[in-house]
Write an enzyme that holds these catalytic residues in place. Structure first.
Site, PDB file in Angstrom:
ATOM      1  N   ASP A   1       2.913   2.495   2.334  1.00  0.00           N
ATOM      2  CA  ASP A   1       3.334   3.009   3.637  1.00  0.00           C
ATOM      3  C   ASP A   1       3.317   1.865   4.631  1.00  0.00           C
ATOM      4  O   ASP A   1       2.343   1.127   4.704  1.00  0.00           O
ATOM      5  CB  ASP A   1       2.329   4.043   4.178  1.00  0.00           C
TER       6      ASP A   1
ATOM      7  N   CYS B   1      -0.495  10.005   7.503  1.00  0.00           N
ATOM      8  CA  CYS B   1       0.772   9.662   8.166  1.00  0.00           C
ATOM      9  C   CYS B   1       0.632   9.811   9.681  1.00  0.00           C
ATOM     10  O   CYS B   1       1.206   9.029  10.442  1.00  0.00           O
ATOM     11  CB  CYS B   1       1.897  10.569   7.660  1.00  0.00           C
TER      12      CYS B   1
ATOM     13  N   CYS C   1       0.826  -1.216   0.000  1.00  0.00           N
ATOM     14  CA  CYS C   1       0.000   0.000   0.000  1.00  0.00           C
ATOM     15  C   CYS C   1       0.855   1.259   0.000  1.00  0.00           C
ATOM     16  O   CYS C   1       0.333   2.361   0.035  1.00  0.00           O
ATOM     17  CB  CYS C   1      -0.930   0.013   1.208  1.00  0.00           C
TER      18      CYS C   1
END
Ligand code: FES
Length: 286
Positions: A37, A105, A35
């Site tokens: 990350d 994030c 994906c």
């Protein structure tokens, strides 16, 4: 380039606490390389039950590195109960804000921390808890989406994608995400409060864009390629398309296409503009 705060840039260029702890007390892994990350966070407690050492390993963009690094700084010295209260917004705020498109994030950092604490306590983290899988491309459940909506005041599918990545692939899950957004807005009587995030970056002039492309190639790309005996030549820029030629070992490498798209293009998207496309020079000449 995204309009990153000085603190984001500092944590990206000088990340704290990168690495591995031998025999950690808790480990949390979230995301997946497929994906784009992934984050692994681990900690060790002192005798008083406070986080004495915390380290991370990540494969992700600059803001993923910055968010993970910031998180390790934030939790050092905390008890697990204190650390468990940290939200993704706390991480973003600590960094002086993140562009909304990069908020996933901060969510990934919080989920890794939560999973590591749950791992220590012998419980399940949110990514392992039961929930209905909504986005198959990114493995995101309805519970993760609901929480991101409620905690960040999200009101659209695009925002859910910014915060969780759900919906950022084939888009088949968009109707289901929209239904979750609608349900939560209805349940709250439309009283969802939008929480401000960092402002969108201003548009670059062509000269600024060229300068940033050159700087990024010099600072972020070339040193890595040279380590493997390769190099890169910046040949031309037309709009958002950057034409490059790989040199040395890179030019003969069977993975040169992967290097261009997954490494060079991603770096330029991160540090110049997200619309950048990288093409090999020979393709343009044909
Ligand atoms: S299933 Fe969500 S983007 Fe493909």
């Amino acid at each position: 380039m995204w309009d990153y705060s000085d603190k984001v840039k500092d944590h990206f260029f000088h990340p704290r606490n990168v690495g591995v702890i031998e025999a950690p007390d808790g480990v949390g892994e979230v995301g997946s390389l497929a994906c784009g990350d992934a984050l692994r966070l681990m900690f060790k407690l002192d005798d008083a039950g406070r986080i004495a050492d915390v380290k991370f390993q990540t494969f992700g963009c600059g803001s993923a590195i910055a968010a993970s690094s910031a998180l390790t700084e934030m939790v050092t010295g905390m008890t697990l109960d204190e650390a468990a209260k940290i939200t993704n917004r706390d991480i973003a705020d600590y960094l002086g804000g993140l562009p909304e498109e990069k908020m996933h994030c901060s969510v990934m950092g919080r989920e890794a921390l939560e999973t590591a604490i749950a791992n220590y306590r012998g419980e399940k983290g949110i990514t392992e808890e039961e929930g209905e899988l909504v986005c198959h491309c990114f493995g995101v459940t309805d519970r993760q989406i609901e929480r991101a909506i409620k905690e960040n005041g999200l009101t659209s599918v695009a925002q859910v994608t910014y915060y969780t990545k759900a919906g950022g692939g084939c888009e088949k899950c968009h109707p289901e995400i929209q239904a979750i957004v609608d349900r939560i807005i209805k349940d709250t009587g439309g009283g969802i409060k939008r929480i401000p995030v960092a402002e969108k970056p201003k548009r670059l002039t062509n000269i600024e864009k060229m300068k940033r492309i050159e700087e990024t190639v010099e600072r972020e790309v070339r040193p890595m390629l040279r380590k493997d005996g390769g190099d890169i030549e910046l040949v031309d820029v037309e709009g958002d398309t950057v034409y490059v030629a790989l040199r040395g070992a890179c030019s003969a490498c069977v993975l040169s296409g992967v290097t261009l798209k997954d490494f060079v293009q991603e770096k330029l998207r991160e540090f110049v503009v997200p619309e950048i496309r990288v093409e090999e020079w020979s393709e343009k000449e044909e």
